[in-house]
Each structure stands twice: as C-alpha cells, then as structure tokens.
Write an enzyme that holds these catalytic residues in place. Structure first.
Site, PDB file in Angstrom:
ATOM      1  N   HIS A 181       0.754  -1.298  -0.065  1.00 43.23           N
ATOM      2  CA  HIS A 181       0.018  -0.066   0.182  1.00 43.23           C
ATOM      3  C   HIS A 181       0.887   1.268   0.109  1.00 43.23           C
ATOM      4  O   HIS A 181       1.916   1.398   0.907  1.00 43.23           O
ATOM      5  CB  HIS A 181      -1.056  -0.045   1.164  1.00 43.23           C
ATOM      6  CG  HIS A 181      -2.156  -0.713   1.035  1.00 43.23           C
ATOM      7  ND1 HIS A 181      -3.239  -0.755   1.895  1.00 43.23           N
ATOM      8  CD2 HIS A 181      -2.569  -1.773   0.153  1.00 43.23           C
ATOM      9  CE1 HIS A 181      -4.185  -1.481   1.358  1.00 43.23           C
ATOM     10  NE2 HIS A 181      -3.793  -2.444   0.469  1.00 43.23           N
ATOM     11  N   TYR A 214      -9.068   5.904   7.204  1.00 48.60           N
ATOM     12  CA  TYR A 214      -9.476   6.354   8.583  1.00 48.60           C
ATOM     13  C   TYR A 214      -9.995   7.600   8.672  1.00 48.60           C
ATOM     14  O   TYR A 214     -10.034   8.778   7.983  1.00 48.60           O
ATOM     15  CB  TYR A 214      -7.967   6.828   9.237  1.00 48.60           C
ATOM     16  CG  TYR A 214      -7.129   5.616   9.518  1.00 48.60           C
ATOM     17  CD1 TYR A 214      -6.275   5.118   8.460  1.00 48.60           C
ATOM     18  CD2 TYR A 214      -6.695   5.142  10.785  1.00 48.60           C
ATOM     19  CE1 TYR A 214      -5.127   4.149   8.606  1.00 48.60           C
ATOM     20  CE2 TYR A 214      -5.918   4.186  10.998  1.00 48.60           C
ATOM     21  CZ  TYR A 214      -4.828   3.704   9.701  1.00 48.60           C
ATOM     22  OH  TYR A 214      -4.069   2.604  10.098  1.00 48.60           O
ATOM     23  N   PRO A 227      -4.659   1.174  18.549  1.00 45.72           N
ATOM     24  CA  PRO A 227      -4.220   0.642  17.173  1.00 45.72           C
ATOM     25  C   PRO A 227      -4.325   1.720  16.047  1.00 45.72           C
ATOM     26  O   PRO A 227      -4.141   1.389  14.964  1.00 45.72           O
ATOM     27  CB  PRO A 227      -5.429  -0.492  16.965  1.00 45.72           C
ATOM     28  CG  PRO A 227      -6.482   0.064  18.068  1.00 45.72           C
ATOM     29  CD  PRO A 227      -5.849   0.841  19.047  1.00 45.72           C
ATOM     30  N   LYS A 235       0.814   0.459  15.017  1.00 45.35           N
ATOM     31  CA  LYS A 235       2.156   0.153  15.559  1.00 45.35           C
ATOM     32  C   LYS A 235       2.322  -0.832  16.436  1.00 45.35           C
ATOM     33  O   LYS A 235       3.650  -1.244  16.581  1.00 45.35           O
ATOM     34  CB  LYS A 235       2.736   1.675  16.351  1.00 45.35           C
ATOM     35  CG  LYS A 235       2.843   2.699  15.446  1.00 45.35           C
ATOM     36  CD  LYS A 235       4.036   2.737  14.697  1.00 45.35           C
ATOM     37  CE  LYS A 235       3.956   3.642  13.466  1.00 45.35           C
ATOM     38  NZ  LYS A 235       4.158   2.850  12.183  1.00 45.35           N
ATOM     39  N   TYR A 293       4.183   6.800  10.035  1.00 46.41           N
ATOM     40  CA  TYR A 293       3.171   5.486   9.823  1.00 46.41           C
ATOM     41  C   TYR A 293       3.920   4.599   8.957  1.00 46.41           C
ATOM     42  O   TYR A 293       3.641   3.149   9.362  1.00 46.41           O
ATOM     43  CB  TYR A 293       1.980   5.970   8.746  1.00 46.41           C
ATOM     44  CG  TYR A 293       0.923   5.053   8.540  1.00 46.41           C
ATOM     45  CD1 TYR A 293      -0.334   5.076   9.555  1.00 46.41           C
ATOM     46  CD2 TYR A 293       0.970   4.057   7.706  1.00 46.41           C
ATOM     47  CE1 TYR A 293      -1.284   4.279   9.342  1.00 46.41           C
ATOM     48  CE2 TYR A 293      -0.006   3.051   7.405  1.00 46.41           C
ATOM     49  CZ  TYR A 293      -1.170   3.142   8.348  1.00 46.41           C
ATOM     50  OH  TYR A 293      -2.099   2.221   8.268  1.00 46.41           O
TER      51      TYR A 293
HETATM   52  C1  PHB Z   1      -6.351  -3.593  10.668  1.00 44.11           C
HETATM   53  O1  PHB Z   1      -6.423  -4.317   9.681  1.00 44.11           O
HETATM   54  O2  PHB Z   1      -6.991  -4.676  11.673  1.00 44.11           O
HETATM   55  C2  PHB Z   1      -5.811  -2.435  11.233  1.00 44.11           C
HETATM   56  C3  PHB Z   1      -5.425  -1.686  10.362  1.00 44.11           C
HETATM   57  C4  PHB Z   1      -4.763  -0.650  10.828  1.00 44.11           C
HETATM   58  C5  PHB Z   1      -5.059   0.134  11.913  1.00 44.11           C
HETATM   59  C6  PHB Z   1      -5.525  -0.883  12.991  1.00 44.11           C
HETATM   60  C7  PHB Z   1      -6.038  -2.200  12.735  1.00 44.11           C
HETATM   61  O3  PHB Z   1      -4.319   1.185  12.255  1.00 44.11           O
END
Ligand code: PHB
Ligand code: APR
Length: 386
Positions: A72, A197, A289, A293, A381
């Site tokens: 990605h 997000y 989450p 990280k 990130y």
């Molecule tokens: C997930 O795919 O479960 C996931 C991805 C990104 C995040 C948190 C969880 O920041």
C-alpha cells in the site's frame, strides 16, 4: 534443562526473537501457556512497516509475505466526509505492507526448529536479579526447571514477566481512552484499495483489509459497550453514517465471521531490563491501534534485543544488553506519541467541547494543506528508523 535464553510467550515477539537467536546459533527455549491453535486463533491487525518486512526476510520467513502481502502506497483520511489521500511513496518514497499478524505468527511458527513448549502452565521466573536465573513451569502435572543466562519476557500485557518485577523497580505510564473499537471481519472485497481512517461526529471508523476478498472494519464505541448489542445490520448502518457518502455506497457488506470489541490504551513500562530479565513487545508497552504500531514496535524491540543477546552470548560483550532499555524506549515513546496523536485527531471524546472539535478540524485542515505535516505523518506511519 539448560539453555542460553528462556523466552516467555510465543506471540510474534517471542517467535521472532527465538528465530533470530536460532539463526545466530544461540540456544533458546520458548514457553507458551496456550496451544498453537489458540495463538493462531487471535484476530489482530495487519499493517507492516518496511522494517518488519526486512526482519521477516532476515528470519528467512518471508516467502508467503512477499507472495500474498499487499503493498500500500498510501492511506485516506476522511473528516466529516471530507477526504484526503496521503501518498507515502510521493511524500517520502516509502510504503507499507498489508499482511495479517496471524499470518506473520504462522510463518514464524513454521520456520522454527528449536523447541517451543506449548501449554506450559504456571510459568515462574527466578533469580533474574542474580547471575544464574532459572524458570519453572508445569506440564502434564510435573514441574520442570530450565536454567539459563537470560530471560526474555515476550508474554504480552497480561503476562507473568512484568508482574515478576518488584513494584519499586518499575515505573508505568498509562492513558486509558473512554472508548473501544468494535471490529468485524467479513469475506467481502474491501471498499477501497487503501485503508480509510475516518473521523465523524458519531465517532471514528476504519476501513481495513486482509486480502482482495477479506475485509476488516471498525467503529468507535463507548468503552463499556457490549458486543451483543450489535447485529451485523446495525454495524453496517452505523459504518455507512460515518463514511463519505460515495464510500458508504460502495461498501460490500455480508455476514461477519468475527466480531469483537477491543479497548484502547496507551501504556509504557520503564525500564525494560531487570538484571537478566528483558521485556519486549506488549509486555513492555501498548499502543492504541490507530497508528498501526503494535506489531511493528514489538518487532523492532526484539530486533534490538536479539542483537544484544547474540553479542552477550557469542562475543561475551555486555554493551548491547546494557544499552537495550534506553535504546528501545526512545523508539517506543515516539510510536506512543504518534499513536496518541492519530487517536486524538480521529476519535470523538465525550468530554471534548465545541472548542476541542474546532481544534480537531483545524488539525485536519492543516494536515491537508501542509506538505511538511503530511511528510511527518508518512514518516511515522511507514516506520521511524530504529
Ligand atoms: C487492521 O487491519 O486490523 C488494522 C489496520 C490499521 C490499524 C489498525 C488495525 O491502524
Ligand atoms: N506463560 C506463558 N505464556 C504466556 C503467559 C504466561 N504466564 N502469559 C501470556 N503468555 C503468552 C500469550 O498466550 C501470548 O501467546 O504470551 C504471548 C504474548 O503474545 P502477544 O500478546 O501477541 O504479544 P507480542 O508477541 O508482544 O505481540 C505484540 O500483539 O497484541 C498485539 O498489537 C499487539 O501487535 C502487537 C502484538
């Protein structure tokens, strides 16, 4: 029994440490309280920094990752429906890899040759403040003892290792957020090529994925919410309300194959070395989450710890083990800051008033208008240098 290193916990941190020591010719035994199926049954995130991919290469456990992982080049941020894509590759020439943590754990299990003792009960740590530590555990009703040079506590937040440290020797830092993430896993193509997000007045939402045919979605819920209150229909309806209308319309819904609520917490323990005992991964720190990280931090801890233990065992030099705690805490606090910042920007806080919401909006607008701010997010990130 005798070995160089006893590793407590066969999650990704313990397995990666075990593998790096194995490849360097340092003996290590892993003790895990659960069964292999249980460990593989836990649903966890799946965004890998380049540093974690490099470590899987070093562990010679990356064939499937490179074959099945998705590269990605960016993410999308959405604020009350206003969308902004961050192109990490354009901004800083980097990317991330989408590959489930469960698959990382499975790959590390499959390459491991040295012993992992599963269903090891009542693990206890002894004399780690002296020169000859040992660990005891029960299996099949018999108590076993392993003498060793070092103990690595990779047993997660609720593990025995950190709890074995005398309270006065440990300082902890914690922030518990007044909300959790309700997540579902569904065998439907993801709504978008990259992760989304989303901040919304109704709460945060995240559109993530495991593959081209399996997706993972989250919505922010109150910390005391009960998953029973959430039918799949209610989940999809709520998710749609928090996304940009076009994204909402494009959602491919279906029956959830997993549904659970995870609490959000920031936690750090200091220091991370107590004589012959070292803490790594979730045993040492927890991040919310939102910054993806958790796994990557655990991996960078054990990369540093492996080098230190290899140096101490093979070259008899203490430099690495003496520097371990301070070195990894530097990186841990930067990841804690980023995860807290992403959480503060993208979630709704019950106590935030109108002023706070305006500040969140201004933070988003600044991010959309500043190349430097976008580069900063991209750097954090995709992974800061270790
Ligand atoms: C997930 O795919 O479960 C996931 C991805 C990104 C995040 C948190 C969880 O920041
Ligand atoms: N004795 C033996 N094993 C134990 C004990 C104990 N007393 N307590 C816990 N364990 C085992 C758990 O069963 C688990 O398999 O330790 C392992 C710890 O693994 P994780 O919790 O996955 O922690 P870690 O390997 O540090 O991985 C961190 O996991 O939670 C995610 O977001 C987090 O991605 C991060 C990653």
């Amino acid at each position: 029994m005798r070995t160089n290193v006893v590793i407590i916990g066969a999650g990704p941190a313990g397995l990666m440490l075990g593998r790096l020591l194995e490849l360097a010719g340092v003996d290590a035994i892993i003790l895990e309280r659960k069964s292999p199926d249980y460990v593989l049954g836990r649903i966890r995130a799946g965004v890998l920094e380049q540093g974690t991919v490099d470590l899987m290469d070093r562990a010679e456990a990356s064939t499937r990752l490179h074959a099945e992982g998705l590269i990605h080049h960016g993410i999308e941020l959405s604020f009350d429906g206003d969308r902004h894509r961050l192109d990490f590759t354009k901004l800083i020439g980097r990317h991330v890899m989408i590959y489930g943590q469960t698959e990382v754990t499975r790959d590390l299990m499959n390459v491991r040759k040295a012993p992992t003792i599963y269903e090891a009960e009542d693990v206890e740590l002894h004399n780690f403040d002296g020169h000859s530590p040992h660990v005891t555990y029960k299996k099949g009703g018999i108590t076993h003892r392993i003498d060793c040079d070092y103990i690595a506590g990779c047993d997660g937040f609720h593990g025995v290792s950190r709890q074995s440290v005398p309270e006065k020797a440990l300082t902890t830092f914690e922030r518990i957020y007044p909300f959790g993430w309700l997540g579902i896993l569904v065998d439907q193509p993801p709504v978008a090529d990259e992760l989304i997000y989303a901040h919304n007045a109704r709460g945060f939402a995240l559109c993530s994925q495991r593959s081209h045919t399996r997706s993972r979605y989250y919505v922010q819920v109150p910390a005391d919410e009960n998953v029973e209150n959430w039918s799949d229909t209610r989940f999809w309806d709520e998710l749609r309300l928090r996304l940009n209308p076009e994204t909402a319309k494009a959602l491919k819904t279906g029956p959830s194959i997993e549904k659970s609520i995870a609490p959000l917490r920031s936690f750090v323990a200091e220091p991370l070395r107590f004589g012959r005992l070292f803490l790594a991964g979730d045993a040492a720190h927890i991040v919310p989450p939102t910054g993806a990280k958790g796994l990557n931090l655990a991996m960078s801890d054990v990369a540093t710890l492996a080098d230190a233990l290899i140096e101490a065992t093979i070259e008899k030099s203490q430099a690495g083990v003496d520097a371990y705690s301070a070195k990894v805490l530097q990186r841990i606090w930067k990841a804690e800051r980023f995860s807290w910042w992403m959480t503060s920007l993208l979630h709704t806080f019950p106590e935030t008033g109108a002023f706070g919401r305006r500040i969140q909006r201004a933070e988003f607008d600044y991010l959309c208008s500043s190349h430097a701010a976008q580069q900063s997010l991209a750097e954090n990130y995709t992974g800061l240098p270790s």
